[in-house]
Design a protein around this motif. Sequence first.
Motif, short mmCIF file in Angstrom:
data_model
loop_
_atom_site.label_atom_id
_atom_site.label_comp_id
_atom_site.label_asym_id
_atom_site.label_seq_id
_atom_site.Cartn_x
_atom_site.Cartn_y
_atom_site.Cartn_z
N LEU A 1 0.83 -1.08 -0.20
CA LEU A 1 0.00 0.01 -0.25
C LEU A 1 0.79 1.14 -0.15
O LEU A 1 0.46 2.26 -0.83
N ALA A 2 1.99 1.16 0.73
CA ALA A 2 2.80 2.31 0.89
C ALA A 2 3.51 2.64 -0.70
O ALA A 2 3.46 3.57 -1.12
N LEU A 3 3.90 1.50 -1.15
CA LEU A 3 4.51 1.43 -2.72
C LEU A 3 3.23 2.02 -3.59
O LEU A 3 3.77 2.93 -4.33
N PHE A 4 2.17 1.64 -3.46
CA PHE A 4 1.13 2.10 -4.40
C PHE A 4 0.95 3.58 -4.12
O PHE A 4 1.05 4.61 -5.29
N LEU A 5 1.00 4.18 -3.01
CA LEU A 5 0.87 5.71 -2.67
C LEU A 5 2.18 6.37 -3.09
O LEU A 5 2.12 7.48 -3.81
N PHE A 6 3.20 5.47 -2.97
CA PHE A 6 4.71 6.14 -3.48
C PHE A 6 4.51 6.39 -5.02
O PHE A 6 4.90 7.34 -5.42
N ILE A 7 4.03 5.33 -5.44
CA ILE A 7 3.95 5.38 -7.39
C ILE A 7 2.78 6.69 -7.80
O ILE A 7 3.17 7.25 -8.22
N PHE A 8 1.82 6.58 -6.99
CA PHE A 8 0.98 7.53 -7.27
C PHE A 8 1.52 8.94 -6.97
O PHE A 8 1.42 9.95 -7.93
N ALA A 9 2.13 9.32 -6.01
CA ALA A 9 2.65 10.46 -5.64
C ALA A 9 3.95 10.86 -6.54
O ALA A 9 4.04 12.00 -7.12
N ALA A 10 4.46 9.89 -7.20
CA ALA A 10 5.57 10.04 -8.08
C ALA A 10 4.99 10.46 -9.52
O ALA A 10 5.30 11.38 -9.85
N LEU A 11 3.91 9.78 -9.68
CA LEU A 11 2.97 10.05 -11.00
C LEU A 11 2.49 11.73 -10.73
O LEU A 11 2.63 12.28 -11.85
N THR A 12 2.31 12.15 -9.77
CA THR A 12 1.82 13.48 -9.84
C THR A 12 3.12 14.36 -9.83
O THR A 12 2.75 15.23 -10.38
N ASP A 13 4.21 13.88 -9.82
CA ASP A 13 5.24 14.72 -10.38
C ASP A 13 5.43 15.14 -11.87
O ASP A 13 5.58 16.23 -12.16
N PHE A 14 4.86 14.01 -12.73
CA PHE A 14 4.74 14.19 -13.96
C PHE A 14 3.35 15.08 -14.44
O PHE A 14 3.47 15.72 -15.27
N LEU A 15 2.49 14.63 -13.89
CA LEU A 15 1.10 15.01 -13.87
C LEU A 15 0.95 16.63 -13.79
O LEU A 15 0.37 17.25 -14.55
N ASP A 16 1.54 17.29 -12.63
CA ASP A 16 1.44 18.52 -12.15
C ASP A 16 1.84 19.65 -13.48
O ASP A 16 1.27 20.51 -13.88
N GLY A 17 3.13 19.28 -14.02
CA GLY A 17 3.83 20.00 -14.99
C GLY A 17 2.78 19.83 -16.19
O GLY A 17 2.79 20.94 -16.94
N TYR A 18 2.49 18.79 -16.65
CA TYR A 18 1.78 18.55 -17.88
C TYR A 18 0.28 19.02 -17.90
O TYR A 18 -0.05 19.77 -18.69
N ILE A 19 -0.22 18.91 -16.54
CA ILE A 19 -1.56 19.63 -16.61
C ILE A 19 -1.44 21.42 -16.79
O ILE A 19 -1.99 22.07 -17.54
N ALA A 20 -0.31 21.85 -15.98
CA ALA A 20 0.11 23.35 -15.95
C ALA A 20 0.12 23.73 -17.52
O ALA A 20 -0.18 24.70 -18.13
N ARG A 21 0.95 22.75 -18.37
CA ARG A 21 1.27 23.19 -19.75
C ARG A 21 -0.06 22.95 -20.57
O ARG A 21 -0.20 24.06 -21.49
N LYS A 22 -0.62 22.05 -20.50
CA LYS A 22 -2.00 21.93 -21.23
C LYS A 22 -3.08 22.95 -21.12
O LYS A 22 -3.77 22.97 -22.09
N THR A 23 -3.14 23.29 -19.94
CA THR A 23 -4.31 24.33 -19.43
C THR A 23 -3.76 25.56 -19.62
O THR A 23 -4.46 26.29 -19.49
N ASN A 24 -2.36 25.89 -19.93
CA ASN A 24 -1.84 26.97 -19.82
C ASN A 24 -1.89 27.96 -18.54
O ASN A 24 -2.34 29.08 -18.48
N THR A 25 -1.84 26.97 -17.43
CA THR A 25 -1.76 27.72 -16.31
C THR A 25 -0.51 27.51 -15.61
O THR A 25 -0.55 27.46 -14.07
N GLU A 26 0.70 27.64 -16.18
CA GLU A 26 2.07 27.74 -15.53
C GLU A 26 2.17 28.87 -14.77
O GLU A 26 1.85 30.06 -15.18
N THR A 27 2.63 28.91 -13.48
CA THR A 27 2.76 30.21 -12.60
C THR A 27 4.00 29.90 -11.79
O THR A 27 4.62 28.99 -11.76
N LYS A 28 4.62 31.11 -11.52
CA LYS A 28 5.80 30.92 -10.63
C LYS A 28 5.59 30.24 -9.32
O LYS A 28 6.43 29.25 -8.78
N ILE A 29 4.43 30.41 -8.52
CA ILE A 29 4.13 29.77 -7.44
C ILE A 29 4.06 27.95 -7.63
O ILE A 29 4.26 27.31 -7.00
N GLY A 30 3.47 27.78 -8.94
CA GLY A 30 3.28 26.39 -9.22
C GLY A 30 4.66 25.85 -9.51
O GLY A 30 4.77 24.57 -9.09
#
Length: 169
Positions: A32-61
């Motif tokens: 379960l810890a591994l599953f959460l770790f993988i999910f959290a690791a995927l958010t590293d790739f997801l946050d930037g992708y979302i910001a670029r695709k939605t044109n919502t890149e910010t300095k705070i982001g």
Amino acid sequence: MTFSSYVSVIRIILIIPIIILTNLQESFLNFLALFLFIFAALTDFLDGYIARKTNTETKIGAFLDLLADKLFVCIILIWLMILYKDPLFIMPATIMISRELIISSLRQYIVEFKRNIDVGVSLIGKSKTTFQFFSIGAFIISSEFGHWFYIFSITSIWLASIFSIFSLI
């Protein structure tokens, strides 16, 4: 705050249950810890992708993404060092944590004193992060698969630390 910034915050929040679950050291909870770790690791790739695709890149982001990366990797590595106390893990983990602190300090210095220099994340840095995530994830469940998988996970951690040094240079 944008949606992608909230995704970065989720990565920070997930540190706590990952630490709790790995502390309990039960087979199901390690997975379960591994599953959460993988999910959290995927958010590293997801946050930037979302910001670029939605044109919502910010300095705070961008700041939250870097902060989340550093906290996620460093706190979990420190916790695993405390939990397992294995010098074969502690040395490369210390190298990786040191690299993260050095890079953060250098970025801060450059932003503060050399205003016209880009301090964005490089492909080498992103690759290093991916390899760190892989090796830390392998180490989280290494106790579930016996001696040879443990050796594999330690080797992965060492390779990740070498790659961390390479990306620092």
